[in-house]
Design a protein around this motif. Structure first.
Motif, short mmCIF file in Angstrom:
data_model
loop_
_atom_site.label_atom_id
_atom_site.label_comp_id
_atom_site.label_asym_id
_atom_site.label_seq_id
_atom_site.Cartn_x
_atom_site.Cartn_y
_atom_site.Cartn_z
N MET A 1 24.25 59.70 17.51
CA MET A 1 25.23 59.59 16.43
C MET A 1 26.67 59.65 16.93
N PRO A 2 26.99 60.49 17.94
CA PRO A 2 28.38 60.48 18.43
C PRO A 2 28.81 59.09 18.90
N LEU A 3 27.89 58.37 19.57
CA LEU A 3 28.22 57.03 20.04
C LEU A 3 28.51 56.11 18.87
N PHE A 4 27.71 56.21 17.81
CA PHE A 4 27.91 55.37 16.63
C PHE A 4 29.23 55.70 15.95
N ALA A 5 29.56 56.98 15.89
CA ALA A 5 30.83 57.38 15.27
C ALA A 5 32.02 56.89 16.09
N GLU A 6 31.90 56.97 17.41
CA GLU A 6 32.99 56.47 18.26
C GLU A 6 33.13 54.96 18.14
N LEU A 7 32.00 54.27 17.98
CA LEU A 7 32.05 52.82 17.81
C LEU A 7 32.76 52.45 16.52
N LEU A 8 32.47 53.16 15.45
CA LEU A 8 33.14 52.91 14.18
C LEU A 8 34.63 53.20 14.28
N GLN A 9 34.98 54.27 15.00
CA GLN A 9 36.39 54.59 15.18
C GLN A 9 37.11 53.51 15.99
N GLY A 10 36.40 52.99 17.00
CA GLY A 10 36.99 51.92 17.79
C GLY A 10 37.20 50.65 16.97
N LEU A 11 36.24 50.33 16.11
CA LEU A 11 36.40 49.16 15.25
C LEU A 11 37.56 49.34 14.28
N ALA A 12 37.71 50.57 13.78
CA ALA A 12 38.83 50.85 12.87
C ALA A 12 40.17 50.69 13.58
N ASP A 13 40.21 51.07 14.86
CA ASP A 13 41.46 50.93 15.62
C ASP A 13 41.76 49.47 15.94
N VAL A 14 40.71 48.68 16.14
CA VAL A 14 40.91 47.28 16.53
C VAL A 14 41.35 46.42 15.35
N PHE A 15 40.70 46.61 14.21
CA PHE A 15 40.97 45.75 13.07
C PHE A 15 42.20 46.21 12.30
N THR A 16 43.31 46.20 13.02
CA THR A 16 44.62 46.43 12.41
C THR A 16 45.49 45.22 12.73
N LEU A 17 46.51 45.01 11.93
CA LEU A 17 47.35 43.82 12.09
C LEU A 17 48.01 43.78 13.46
N ALA A 18 48.52 44.91 13.93
CA ALA A 18 49.23 44.93 15.21
C ALA A 18 48.30 44.58 16.37
N VAL A 19 47.10 45.14 16.35
CA VAL A 19 46.16 44.88 17.44
C VAL A 19 45.68 43.43 17.41
N LEU A 20 45.37 42.92 16.23
CA LEU A 20 44.91 41.53 16.13
C LEU A 20 46.00 40.55 16.57
N LEU A 21 47.24 40.83 16.22
CA LEU A 21 48.34 39.97 16.66
C LEU A 21 48.53 40.05 18.17
N ALA A 22 48.34 41.25 18.73
CA ALA A 22 48.46 41.40 20.18
C ALA A 22 47.38 40.62 20.91
N ILE A 23 46.16 40.67 20.39
CA ILE A 23 45.06 39.91 21.00
C ILE A 23 45.34 38.41 20.91
N LEU A 24 45.78 37.97 19.73
CA LEU A 24 46.08 36.55 19.53
C LEU A 24 47.18 36.09 20.47
N ALA A 25 48.23 36.90 20.61
CA ALA A 25 49.33 36.54 21.51
C ALA A 25 48.86 36.49 22.96
N GLY A 26 48.04 37.47 23.36
CA GLY A 26 47.54 37.48 24.73
C GLY A 26 46.68 36.28 25.05
N VAL A 27 45.79 35.92 24.12
CA VAL A 27 44.92 34.76 24.33
C VAL A 27 45.74 33.48 24.39
N ALA A 28 46.69 33.32 23.46
CA ALA A 28 47.47 32.08 23.40
C ALA A 28 48.33 31.90 24.64
N ILE A 29 49.03 32.96 25.04
CA ILE A 29 49.92 32.85 26.20
C ILE A 29 49.11 32.62 27.48
#
Length: 315
Positions: A1-29
């Motif tokens: 369960m700790p692994l599952f909780a950490e995975l959910l926390q990681g997904l919550a951190d990733v699916f934010t506007l700032a992170v998604l824009l950073a990924i998009l900018a990194g891939v495009a450049i």
């Protein structure tokens, strides 16, 4: 369960506007820079690291990860269109990608490169999340015997790619071994074959060497065509058949086993220290060709070869 909780926390951190824009900018450049032979995603990351320090750590790391991922597929663009790999790990992409482009299937080849790259990358990400700890333990136990075995495997791969040209394969392997001896001996620090050039103490840089060898062959070929009436190397609209410009799901699905095998090869070899994605792509291509019932099309514009390479070098 700790692994599952950490995975959910990681997904919550990733699916934010700032992170998604950073990924998009990194891939495009990095995709744009990766299309320039000899530069690649490593250069983008080296230049971008000081700027990422001003951002939140998750945002900065996301940008660097996007840059690393985008650079690999970016290197496939010149490999397919100009027979000139943008990065060393896309050298094998030229074998089938460029013939496809010459046959008027450049757009299909580019789409297959993207989708197979995403497939291999997704598989390796799942493995990283679930079983990265056991893989790390295996990698740490790699000793001289295991490294030597991998070197023997590399020569076996060369033999598999050589076909009937065994002499050329042996000559190329011997030249590679000779160039690898330039620099300081790793055991006792004795200078070897540096010819008084102290800049060669660290050896010949592998990335410029690989790109230079691959690019110069195409440059010299183009120079022989100067002043002739030959058509351009690749015409994106050379074919009037709409099927040559589209990648259907049936074509993608037909390569599923090849991509799955390539993703496994890329993940396992990528987890080993000092090997790299170039070896993974070469081994995946050789395995796919030998496993195919009809491998006569490999090296002549076979979409299966493209899927094998891109799924492995992105894993």
């Amino acid at each position: 369960m700790p692994l599952f909780a950490e995975l959910l926390q990681g997904l919550a951190d990733v699916f934010t506007l700032a992170v998604l824009l950073a990924i998009l900018a990194g891939v495009a450049i990095s995709q744009f820079v990766g299309a320039l032979p000899g530069i690649g995603p490593v250069m983008v990351m080296a230049v971008a690291i000081p700027y990422t320090l001003a951002f939140d750590p998750i945002v900065g790391i996301s940008f660097l990860l996007g840059a690393m991922k985008g650079g690999t597929i970016g290197g496939a663009i010149p490999a397919i269109l100009f027979n000139t790999p943008g990065t060393p790990d896309t050298a094998m992409t030229t074998l089938d990608g460029y013939p496809m482009a010459q046959n008027g299937k450049a757009k299909k080849a580019l789409r297959m490169a993207v989708f197979s790259s995403v497939t291999g990358d997704t598989f390796s990400d799942i493995v990283l999340i679930t079983v990265s700890a056991p893989l790390a333990l295996i990698a740490l136990r790699m000793g001289p015997v295991e490294i030597f075995s991998l070197m023997v495997l590399a020569f076996a791969v060369i033999a598999g790619l050589s076909g009937k040209s065994i002499g050329k394969a042996i000559s190329a392997a011997g030249l590679g071994l000779l160039l690898a001896t330039v620099g300081l001996d790793p055991e006792d620090g004795t200078p070897r074959l540096y010819f008084g050039v102290f800049e060669l103490f660290d050896g010949i840089p592998k990335v410029p060497l690989a790109i230079g060898v691959l690019v110069m062959a195409e440059v010299l070929h183009r120079l022989t065509q100067v002043g002739t009436a030959d058509p351009p190397a690749v015409d994106l609209n050379a074919s009037n058949d709409p099927a040559d410009h589209q990648l259907t799901f049936a074509e993608y699905w037909a390569c599923r086993y090849i991509m799955f095998r390539g993703a496994i090869i890329g993940t396992l070899i990528g987890a080993l220290p000092g090997i790299g994605s170039t070896a993974a792509a070469t081994l995946s291509y050789t395995t796919a060709r030998e496993a195919a019932k009809d491998h006569s099309g490999f090296g002549k514009g076979d979409i299966r070869g493209l899927a094998a390479v891109e799924s492995a070098n992105s894993a």
